[in-house]
Motif scaffolding. Structure first.
Motif, short mmCIF file in Angstrom:
data_model
loop_
_atom_site.label_atom_id
_atom_site.label_comp_id
_atom_site.label_asym_id
_atom_site.label_seq_id
_atom_site.Cartn_x
_atom_site.Cartn_y
_atom_site.Cartn_z
N THR A 1 0.84 -1.21 0.00
CA THR A 1 0.00 0.00 0.00
C THR A 1 0.86 1.25 0.00
O THR A 1 0.61 2.20 -0.76
N VAL B 1 -2.82 6.88 2.29
CA VAL B 1 -3.64 6.41 3.40
C VAL B 1 -3.39 7.31 4.61
O VAL B 1 -2.26 7.68 4.91
N LEU C 1 -8.20 0.95 8.31
CA LEU C 1 -7.63 2.00 7.47
C LEU C 1 -8.58 3.19 7.38
O LEU C 1 -9.79 3.06 7.60
N PHE D 1 -9.05 6.75 4.72
CA PHE D 1 -8.62 7.48 3.53
C PHE D 1 -9.26 8.87 3.55
O PHE D 1 -10.44 9.01 3.84
N SER E 1 -9.72 3.23 -1.51
CA SER E 1 -10.17 2.04 -0.80
C SER E 1 -10.28 0.84 -1.74
O SER E 1 -9.93 -0.29 -1.38
#
Length: 467
Positions: free
Chosen positions: A248, A255, A285, A287, A298
């Motif tokens: 990621t 993020v 997570l 965003f 996502s």
């Protein structure tokens, strides 16, 4: 509790200063046992070392006056914010005067066009963000607790948003501080960059009250995102979750938060926060961005997670659902305590390069199992930082010894992986033993700076390194 050594006391100086302060400040000076105990308390496993008096100034001039009196009598001074630090930072091993900054809680200015603000040290992060909400701005550093911004600055705090917004060192523009002799200094102006001499701002950020008393902070602010999306995803192993995190970051997905809960932590969160998450390693997570942007981010993460065996991926822009998940994350300390009723937990943290994170976390899990410790693990894995919470019977010396051994082993393991013994908790009293192992000769030069700015060693003595 684990004993920490007292330092020599200056009884005559302490008595003289208390008399001077009582004459000048009256009922702002407190010497009752319960008040002193509260201000010597520590939220970890170290013993409580009480100051001799607690005083509540309301402005920089009063802090300077108090400091001058203490300097004249060589009396220790310990600054106090909200007491949420975790390594004995507010203990008073040599006694002295505790300066509680809670009444210095004014938001002095907000410069919306410049995305900055000026606050006193007793302002808490929640207080500031409530004030900023109507202006479309927010302060992003979130250590979980509603800590004071002065304390967060002094300990170089970070937290769940650090992967995108950095730590306190990245978000403090300038400071006003009272030095050991009572002199008031400013470390910088409000300009976003400067090459005017030594970076005194960064020197004081993270100095844990050992170099000066922070009395005013100029902070960077951020615009409240147009849209926020949260996501969760379970993984078969910690290694799989960490590899998804690395991918990621490498993909450049911006993020805002990416948190790991091990299976034991998920079990605790389910019971405490009434969730029904699969009891296996979990990533949470968040965003930030435009409506289209957070959906794209996502979805991209969902694709990455699938490559590493992720399951149960869900994303939401619902404020209620987002708050529910993140509140469960912030409640992890209390949730973990339910895994062993009657026990006490002491939180410790380390930080390693992300490429070594899975290895370090899994080694910590194995070590805890070997020692028979119940030890949930959570982490700010976007920057390689994680926390362990051994749950201990504090009346059992054998368990205490095991937990101490575990903390020492973990700190040394992290250092051996090119990491640090503390990603965000600081050194205080609890981690002094590891500083030289991590930094070699550097602490000698840190001590030289301390001696130059505080020659009588009255600013928070006994912290970071012995003097």
């Amino acid at each position: 509790m684990v004993q920490v050594k007292d330092l020599p006391r200056n009884e005559a100086g302490i008595n003289a200063v208390i008399e001077v302060l009582k004459k000048r400040f009256g009922d702002k000076v407190h010497t009752g046992h319960s008040m002193r105990e509260q201000h010597g308390h520590t939220t970890t496993w170290l013993t409580n070392q009480l100051p001799d008096a607690v005083i509540f100034p309301q402005n920089t001039a009063e802090v300077s006056e108090i400091m001058r009196s203490c300097s004249a009598h060589a009396v220790p001074v310990i600054a106090y914010g909200t007491g949420t630090s975790l390594e004995g930072h507010v203990n008073a091993p040599a006694g002295g005067i505790c300066i509680d900054m809670s009444e210095m809680n004014q938001i002095l200015a907000v410069h919306a066009e410049d995305l900055d603000c000026v606050v006193q040290p007793g302002v808490t992060r929640e207080q500031l963000n409530t004030y900023l909400r109507d202006k479309g701005l927010f302060f992003p550093i979130d250590p979980g607790a509603n800590a004071s911004l002065g304390g967060m600055t002094a300990t170089r705090a970070s937290g769940t948003n650090a992967v995108r917004y950095g730590t306190m060192k990245d978000n403090v523009i300038a400071l006003e501080a009272v030095m050991a002799d009572g002199e008031v200094i400013r470390t910088a102006q409000r300009a976003r960059k400067s090459s005017a001499g030594y970076d005194m701002t960064r020197l004081l950020v993270g100095s844990e009250g050992t170099l000066g008393l922070i009395t005013e902070i100029t902070l960077r602010l951020q615009g409240i995102p147009e849209a926020i999306s949260s996501a969760r995803c379970s993984f078969p192993t910690v290694e799989a979750a960490c590899r998804a995190v690395m991918m990621t970051i490498q993909y450049g997905i911006p993020v805002a938060r990416i948190e790991l809960l091990d299976s034991l932590s998920v079990k605790a969160a389910n019971a405490y926060s009434k969730l029904d998450l699969p009891e296996e390693p979990l990533l949470l997570l968040e965003f930030h961005g435009s409506e289209a942007g957070v959906v794209e981010q996502s979805e991209t993460f969902g694709t990455i997670a699938e490559e590493f065996g992720g399951s149960g991926f869900e994303a939401t822009t619902s404020t209620e659902e987002r708050n529910r998940l993140w509140q469960a994350r912030h409640d992890m300390y209390w949730a973990s305590m339910q895994l062993r009723p009657g026990a006490k937990g002491f939180s410790t943290d380390v930080c390693v390069p992300i490429s070594r994170l899975a290895e370090c976390v899994e080694a910590a899990q194995r070590k805890a199992d070997e020692l028979g410790l119940i030890c949930p693990i959570v982490g700010h894995v976007g920057d390689g930082n994680f926390h362990t919470l051994p749950l201990i019977d504090m009346e059992n010396p054998e368990e205490i010894a095991k937990a101490e051994g575990f903390v020492s082993w973990l700190a040394e393991l992290a250092i051996s992986m090119d990491g640090t013994c503390t990603g965000e908790h600081g050194i205080g009293q609890g981690k002094k033993a590891y500083l030289e192992k991590e930094l070699g000769a550097t602490p000698r030069y840190m001590a030289a700076v301390k001696a130059a700015l505080d020659p009588d060693n009255i600013l928070n003595p006994g912290k970071i390194f012995p003097m």
